[in-house]
Structures are given as structure tokens and as C-alpha cells.
Scaffold this active site. Structure first.
Site, short mmCIF file in Angstrom:
data_model
loop_
_atom_site.label_atom_id
_atom_site.label_comp_id
_atom_site.label_asym_id
_atom_site.label_seq_id
_atom_site.Cartn_x
_atom_site.Cartn_y
_atom_site.Cartn_z
N ASP A 233 -35.09 0.47 -41.41
CA ASP A 233 -33.97 -0.12 -42.14
C ASP A 233 -34.54 -0.83 -43.38
O ASP A 233 -35.73 -1.13 -43.45
CB ASP A 233 -33.25 -1.12 -41.23
CG ASP A 233 -32.03 -1.72 -41.89
OD1 ASP A 233 -31.35 -1.01 -42.62
OD2 ASP A 233 -31.79 -2.93 -41.69
N ASP B 133 -28.26 -1.14 -36.27
CA ASP B 133 -29.51 -0.43 -35.95
C ASP B 133 -29.68 -0.21 -34.45
O ASP B 133 -30.56 0.56 -34.05
CB ASP B 133 -30.71 -1.22 -36.47
CG ASP B 133 -30.70 -1.40 -37.97
OD1 ASP B 133 -30.38 -0.42 -38.67
OD2 ASP B 133 -30.99 -2.50 -38.45
N THR C 67 -64.05 2.77 -5.53
CA THR C 67 -65.23 3.08 -6.34
C THR C 67 -64.90 3.84 -7.62
O THR C 67 -65.66 3.77 -8.59
CB THR C 67 -66.25 3.87 -5.51
OG1 THR C 67 -65.63 5.06 -5.01
CG2 THR C 67 -66.76 3.04 -4.35
#
Length: 876
Positions: free
Chosen positions: A330, A624, A717
Site C-alpha cells: 500500500d 488492506d 541423538t
């Protein structure tokens, strides 16, 4: 009651009052209000139904990986393997909970928009002014507005006094909109509907009486709310890639399981042994540590960004930032300051463009001095409390920058009369007492109106006849073409207070001032950095095309020679489904879109996504919100952003700094490379387990791994070295490379080949020690199993040194320089020692005492896996 008109801005006031059966003086009665509320409901934005929490939880089980683990779980319990079944259940629960909490955190759709509607309204009902909750308004209500009010509903203006509305949250236009009452044509876009006021916008000047024509979801704000709620957000690129990876692993597992079942059946093997092997394969095929490692790596990136005032609301959004190829942004409040300021001044036939380092030098020029004083006197704004017309506030700031005291000027020349601005006269005027004797008549407004009342012009210290009006009109047009709003300033010193008839006569033109919402100072460098990283930036705004073009040129988004052709206007945009190939290519090349609606922003994002782009969207307004939600990564401004924008966004920039986007993209790219590294590491370890288990079964050898031993490897591990790999800082040139496309696989073909080579090296070492211990040493099955188990552990730990590329030294690379890797290796050795030392764990893992020569063999074969792998890497 009759149907409400769909286009109220095209109807006369009388037509609307008749259609809504509302009295222009008395409004609606309370009985009529109750009746209409039953029809239209409350004036609020209702929250659409959301998934229940339990629904979100159970959805996490709808994953192919979980299906395989559940099948293994069922088989384990069916054959009485309670420890195996319990361990697999814990793994399933941990995996499900991670996904559940991540999704639960993201479920917030439209609460912010609903909060915006919780305002009060001054309404006229039964002839009485009543202050009521805004949610009680209905179509046909009369409302009264004044400066500072948030408009409570969409309404048609019936009458007003110099009304101006700030509509940036709906249209993206930074300047306030001067309102009127005239009827407008049907094709008038939202930002130009000057006879309407819209829910959620702000009254910045004047007063008005208006007729409510829409409430709730029927308002423009409500339409955006519905659009936002109905917008579907796609899965992130990382989710898609991990899903693809999971399906491939499941495919490999099923093929191996079927092959083993067929081989076992033809060999007449024990069904229980085949089931146990299938469980072991299922557990080995799924990298149970991957969700944990990925989550921690993403969370670390999230915390690092939070320290730089970048708030990431969803973990996987961190990595999505790294793949962003297109950023739709925007204009107002994102690329610009969202505050009007003086950009150009014309006086004495001289053009002064700001910023100028020393404005005080112009105080000695009579035209400049008089124009600044008129700008302060013919002005109702209060700079201390930041209240008033944005243009008038900008004038006061400009006066202070030029060395003037606003308070002193107003105290010396007090106002005695004001002629308010209106849309027909397009001028404002005041009469002020002069500092000595007499009066000053101060005027500001549109040039075409002011210049008609001027007979003279002030140039230097000379008062000259105004003869060349075209010069001033041409200057004003040039400023307007650059996206500025232009005001003319005039005055007339009088010895006596002028009467109403001669009020606007014989004025002296002083000059012009051009205003603009300026680009933010940090924008141009940030855009340059993004462009060098292969990221396309696109301005998508509801503002005027001329203004959008001006800002785009200043920040380097558009070249000046492109001119108006470089800007695509919303009214020229076809629906996404109707675009031809050439039209689509034209849109994909464009960098600036102006006067676009929220739905058009959605179409543009869909267009980029359909062309294999990961799309980011930045914004701060209500208009928006749908696009922020639709984009792969929505980025809202934290200071200027509305609550609606911040709630639906994935990322919030706390300090509104566009530079933070570049930082976030850099972090996202580094995280993606780290994820790739530990995925290769974990998969090669898991594939080594699969090959070892499958080959031992087919060759009728003692099992190298039991299901719980595999879980120990995958969750203990394997995890710590993988976490250490996730701590990498990323390559120094990471922002010089183009972004990855959404369909780019998590692992390339070469990386899959590397993964297979690493796995083969580890599994050969494991099978080698099984052959040696079983056929040469004739050791019992449990000792053979333990030797294979420890060899696999050592091979997997050393596997981290296989990851650097072939052209990089095995002794000096990003892995060997990573202190976290060495710490992880030491920790894993200690964990394995503790597992043997704790009786309960030793019993669960079926660990037995070994002699020192056996430990030496484990070290020899484990180191051999690294040597074999390095040879395999260099062979191809």
C-alpha cells in the site's frame, strides 16, 4: 417500507428520504426504529462461525504421516508391544499438539473490525437529538456529525458546513476528502463519492446532517469485513514442501513394507517377526524429530526478529518471508508518512522545492513573509494537540520550520471574522486585526477561484497589476501533475474593516503552496535492497494515479520516462477470470496500480500467486485487510496500522520501518537454508535406519534396531545435531540470490542424491559390523544388536560433517566452525552414556554390557561410515 437503493450517491436527497420514509427534520420514531431493527439487525459486524477448538485439534490427525504412525501404533498394541505402542503414542501426541497450538494462535479473523464499530452516534429521533450506541442505528436514521467523530454508518449527506473526511482506511487516499451534496453518476468510484460518508472514517473538519442508508455488513466497511472473512489463506510454501516430503517418505515406507511382506511370505518367515519389522520400518521412515527441530529453528528466528521489532505471529511465516518474490505494498502510511507536508512553494515567480536547509533566509522576502502569515491566520488547526485539517496542520509546521512563531502571529493579529470554506466557493477567508492599525483580509483556496478575486500580485516589495494569470495557472497545473494538492494564498491590507460586499475584492496574490504526503526517508534504500535480491515491489493503492506515480518515481519504483503509462488504474482492470494472456503479462510487468478496490487487490495477489510467486502484502488500513489475509505473507504496520490490518496479518512491524522487511527476508532465507541442511541430515539418518533394518531382515541377520531404539535415535541423538545445524547465520551473499519459487522442492535432485549417499555410508558401516560380529565373532543376537545400535549412533553423529559441499574443505567449513555442532555432539555422547547408566532406560532399550574390544570395533566402523560417505560423494 420500500427497498433501500443500491446506489444512494446517484439519488437526490428528496428521493432517498422518500424511499426510506424518513422525516428530514424529525427523523424516525422509536416504533419505526424497532421495526427496522428486526429487518436489518444491529449495526455491527457479526463474527462468522469459527471452527471449534476440538475441531482444530482433531484436524491435526488428518495428515499422512500421522496415518502411518497410527497404523504402527495399532499393530504394536495388537501384538502386545506395550512399550513400543506407548512411545509411538507420545510421538503422535507431540506432533499433533505442535500443529494444534500453531493453528490456534492464528485463529483471529475479524474481532478488530467489530471493535471499530463500537462507537456512539448523535441521532435525531422523533425530533429529539439522542446520543445512542452506534450499533442501534438503522437505515433511515438521521445522524449529526462534527469534527473528531468516527462515522457510525454509511450515510448520504443532507447538509453540511465545510465538511471534510479522512477516508484513508477505506480508500488509501492520504488527503482528506472535501464533501458536498450534489448527485453523482453511477460509475463514480468509492474515493470520489463526495456526497457520502462511510462507516469507520474520521471527520477532520466541519459538521453535517446525514441520512443513514446502510448498516452492518451492508456498509463499505462491512463488505470489506465479509470479504476478509471469506478469503481463504493457502498453506505456506514450507507446509506444502514438508507435506510433499512426507508423502514421498510414506511411499518409500509402503514399498519397503510390501517388499518385506512378500519376501517374508515366500520364505515362510514368522508373521510376528514381519509385523515387528514393519513397525520398525514405519517408525524409522518418519523423522519424528523434524517437527521439533523445525519449530525450534523457526521460533529462534521469530525471537531474533522480535528483538528488531518485527513481530511474527505464525512460526512458518518466518521461512515464508525468505521465499517472497513479490511484495504488493500500500502507499499511504507504508511508503509514505501518512501526513501532509509542504513540498513546493511558488512566489516572486520563483519555485522553492523542499526540503530546503535554511528557510529562514526567505523571511525578508515580502511575498514569502505575507504568505506564511496568511497560512497561519487563515487557519483553524491547533498544532499542539494535532487537531484540525491535515493541510492546515502542514501549514503550521511549515511556518515553524521557517522560523515563525504561530502563537505570536495569532496573538498579534487576532481574528475578528471568518468566512468558512465550502465546496462551491472553494475558498476560506478571515479578517484579522493588523499588528498596528487597520486589518488584514487573509484568503486561501483553489487557484482558479482565488485568482479571479485578485487584481494585484506582490513581487519583491512591489505591488504590481496581475496581468499574467496564465503563468500562475500553468505553475499550479505542473504541481498538480506531480501529485500535489495546490492552494493559492492572497491578502489585502485595509485601513478599515471591509464589509460583506467588498469582502473578496481587489485581493493581492501572494503565491502557491503544493502539499503532498511525502515518501518515508528509509523507503528508497530498502526498495533498492529488495530489488537487488530479485524481489519485485508493486504499489497497490486506492489513491489518485497522479499521486501514486509521483511517489513511485521518488522512491525508485517507477522511471520518470514511463509517465502515466506506468500506472494502471483500477477502472481499467478486468476481473481475473476474463484476462487474456497479453493482458495478464502486462499486469505482471506493472509496478504501480492506483484507484484499486479491496477486491481488485485480492485479484492481483491471486494473479501473482497463480504465476508461481510467493506474495507478500504490506498495508495498514481496513481496505488492506482482505489482501493481507490472502497473501502468502501479510505484513501490517504496528504504529499506523489499524487493528483490522494487524489482526489478519502474519507479521507486524512495530516501528513501521520498511527496512525491517529486508531484515525479515534475510532471516527467512537463512532459516530455509538451515532447514534444508537439517532435513538432509535427518533424512539421511532415517534412511540409513530403513536400509539397515530392511537388509538385515532380507539377509536373515540379527535385527540391528528395535522400534524403541529407533525412537531413541530419532528423538534424542538425531535432534541435537539437527538443532545445531539450525543455528547457522546464513551465507553473507544470501541477499544477492533470487528468491525460490513456491514449486521449488525442499530438496533438489542433487540433495536427494547426497542424502542417499550419506545413508548408504552409514548403513554399510552398520551392516558391516553385524556381519563381522555375527559370522566372525559369533556373538549372541543382543550383543550384535547393541554393536549395530552404537555404530549407527556414531555414524549419524559424524554425518554432520558430510553436509558441506565437495569443493569446501572437510576440516574448515561452516559446520566445523559452528560451536553449537561440537556442543551437540558432546551432549549426545553424554546422553548415550546416561541411557546405559540408568537401569530403567537400559532395560527399555535392551542394552547389554560390551567389552572394550567391541567398543573399539564400534569406533572403527562408525568412523568408517564417514570415510565411505566422503568417497561416495566424490565418485559422482
Amino acid at each position: 417500507m420500500k427497498q433501500i437503493p443500491k446506489l444512494p450517491f446517484t439519488q437526490t436527497k428528496e428521493q432517498l428520504l422518500d424511499l426510506l420514509e424518513s422525516d428530514p427534520e424529525r427523523g424516525l420514531s422509536e416504533e419505526e426504529v424497532l421495526s427496522r431493527r428486526n429487518i436489518y439487525g444491529l449495526n455491527q459486524l457479526k463474527k462468522l462461525s469459527q471452527k471449534p477448538v476440538l475441531g482444530i485439534f482433531f484436524e491435526q490427525f488428518l495428515d499422512p504421516v500421522i496415518y502411518v504412525l497410527l497404523l504402527a501404533n495399532v499393530l504394536a498394541f495388537s501384538f502386545g508391544e506395550w512399550l513400543d505402542g506407548t512411545a509411538i503414542s507420545i510421538v503422535i501426541l507431540v506432533t499433533v499438539l505442535i500443529g494444534f497450538f500453531m493453528e490456534l494462535q492464528a485463529i483471529r479473523s475479524m474481532e478488530a473490525l467489530r471493535k471499530m464499530s463500537r462507537t456512539s452516534a448523535l441521532s435525531i429521533r422523533s425530533g429529539q437529538n439522542k446520543n445512542i450506541p452506534a450499533e442501534e442505528l438503522v437505515p433511515g436514521d438521521l445522524i449529526l456529525l462534527e469534527m473528531g467523530d468516527v462515522v457510525p454508518a454509511d450515510a448520504r449527506i443532507l447538509s453540511h458546513q465545510k465538511l471534510a473526511i479522512k477516508e484513508a482506511i477505506l480508500t488509501g487516499e492520504s488527503d482528506q476528502v472535501e464533501k458536498g451534496t450534489e448527485v453523482l453518476p453511477e460509475n463514480t468510484v468509492l474515493g470520489d463519492r463526495i456526497n457520502m460518508v462511510f462507516k469507520g472514517t474520521l471527520v477532520t473538519r466541519g459538521t453535517a446532517r446525514a441520512l443513514v442508508v446502510a448498516t452492518g455488513f451492508e456498509t463499505e466497511l462491512g463488505k470489506i469485513s465479509r470479504l476478509t472473512q471469506q478469503t481463504e489463506k493457502d498453506r505456506t510454501p514450507l507446509q506444502k514442501k514438508l507435506s510433499t516430503l512426507s508423502k514421498r517418505l510414506i511411499g518409500i515406507t509402503l514399498i519397503l513394507a510390501l517388499f518385506i511382506a512378500f519376501s517374508g511370505y515366500t520364505q515362510g518367515r514368522d508373521i510376528r517377526l514381519m509385523i515387528e519389522t514393519a513397525i520398525a520400518l514405519a517408525v524409522a521412515a518418519i523423522p519424528e524429530g523434524l517437527p521439533i527441530v523445525a519449530t525450534i529453528a523457526l521460533a529462534r528466528g521469530m525471537l531474533r526478529l522480535a528483538k528488531r521489532k518485527v513481530i511474527v505471529k505464525r512460526l512458518d511465516s518466518v521461512q515464508t518471508l525468505g521465499e517472497t518474490g513479490v511484495i504488493c505494498t500500500d502507499k499511504t502510511g507504508t511508503l509514505t508518512e501518512n501526513e501532509m507536508s509542504v513540498h513546493a512553494v511558488v512566489f516572486n515567480k520563483h519555485l522553492l522545492e523542499l526540503p530546503d536547509h535554511d528557510l529562514r533566509q526567505y523571511q525578508s522576502i515580502p511575498a514569502f513573509d505575507a504568505m506564511l502569515r496568511v497560512g497561519v491566520l487563515c487557519n483553524n488547526a491547533e498544532i499542539a494537540i494535532k487537531r484540525g485539517d491535515p493541510i492546515e496542520i502542514a501549514l503550521l509546521h511549515f511556518a515553524k520550520q521557517s522560523g515563525y512563531s504561530v502563537t505570536e502571529i495569532r496573538d498579534q493579529q487576532t481574528e475578528v471574522y471568518e468566512l468558512p470554506f465550502d465546496t462551491e466557493r472553494k475558498m476560506m477567508a478571515t479578517i484579522n486585526k493588523a499588528s498596528g492599525d487597520g486589518y488584514w483580509l487573509c484568503v486561501k483556496g483553489a487557484l482558479e477561484n482565488v485568482i479571479e478575486q485578485c487584481s494585484h500580485v506582490l513581487e519583491g516589495a512591489d505591488l504590481l497589476q496581475l496581468q499574467d494569470k496564465n503563468y500562475w495557472i500553468e505553475k499550479a497545473n505542473r504541481l498538480a501533475e506531480q501529485g500535489m494538492r495546490v492552494l493559492a494564498f492572497a491578502y489585502c491590507p485595509r485601513t478599515e474593516r471591509p464589509g460583506k460586499k467588498e469582502f473578496l475584492e481587489e485581493l493581492v496574490l501572494l503565491g502557491l503552496i503544493g502539499f503532498i504526503d511525502p515518501p518515508r526517508k528509509d523507503i528508497a534504500p530498502a526498495i533498492e535492497t529488495c530489488q537487488s535480491a530479485g524481489i519485485k515491489l508493486v504499489m497497490v493503492t486506492g489513491d489518485h494515479p497522479v499521486t501514486a506515480r509521483k511517489i513511485a518515481e521518488e522512491i525508485g519504483l517507477l522511471q520518470k520516462e514511463e509517465g502515466a503509462q506506468g500506472v494502471i488504474v483500477g477502472k481499467d482492470l478486468k476481473p481475473f477470470a476474463e484476462l487474456g494472456k497479453e493482458e495478464m503479462e502486462l499486469l505482471l510487468k506493472a509496478s504501480v496500480f492506483a484507484r484499486v478496490t479491496p477486491s481488485q487487490k485480492l485479484d492481483l495477489i491471486s494473479l501473482y500467486q497463480s504465476n508461481n510467486n510467493t506474495v507478500g502484502m504490506t498495508g495498514d488500513g481496513v481496505n488492506d485487510a482482505p489482501a493481507l489475509k490472502k497473501a502468502d505473507i501479510g505484513i501490517a504496520m504496528g504504529i499506523r496500522g489499524t487493528d483490522a490490518a494487524k489482526e489478519v496479518a502474519d507479521v507486524v512491524l512495530q516501528d513501521d520501518s520498511f527496512n525491517a522487511i529486508e531484515l525479515a527476508i534475510r532471516q527467512g532465507r537463512a532459516i530455509f537454508e538451515n532447514i534444508r541442511n537439517f532435513v538432509v541430515y535427518l533424512l539421511s539418518c532415517n534412511l540409513a535406519e530403513i536400509i539397515a533394518v530392511a537388509m538385515a531382515f532380507l539377509l536373515n541377520l540379527p535385527s540391528p534396531l528395535l522400534p524403541l531404539q529407533i525412537l531413541f535415535l530419532n528423538l534424542v541423538t538425531d535432534v541435537f545435531p539437527a538443532l545445531a545445524l539450525g543455528m547457522g547465520e546464513g551465507a553473507s551473499d544470501i541477499m544477492d540470490k533470487p528468491p525460490k519459487k513456491p514449486d521449488h522442492p525442499l530438496l533438489s535432485l542433487r540433495q536427494w542424491m547426497n542424502t542417499f549417499a550419506y545413508a548408504v555410508g552409514i548403513s554399510l558401516a552398520t551392516l558391516g559390523i553385524i556381519f563381522f560380529a555375527h559370522f566372525k565373532l559369533h556373538l549372541p543376537a543382543d550383543e550384535v544388536n547393541n554393536m549395530a545400535f552404537y555404530t549407527l549412533i556414531l555414524g549419524q553423529l559424524l554425518n554432520v560433517f558430510n553436509l558441506p559441499a565437495n569443493h569446501i574443505s572437510i576440516f574448515n567449513n561452516e559446520v566445523t566452525r559452528n560451536l553449537w555442532v561440537w556442543r551437540a555432539l558432546v551432549l549426545c555422547v553424554l546422553i548415550v552414556g546416561m541411557a546405559y547408566a540408568i537401569p530403567l532406560v537400559r532395560e527399555v532399550l535392551v542394552l547389554v554390557p560390551l567389552q572394550w574390544y567391541q567398543v573399539g570395533l564400534i569406533g572403527l566402523f562408525g568412523l568408517g561410515s564417514l570415510v565411505v560417505t566422503q568417497i561416495l560423494k566424490r565418485l559422482y
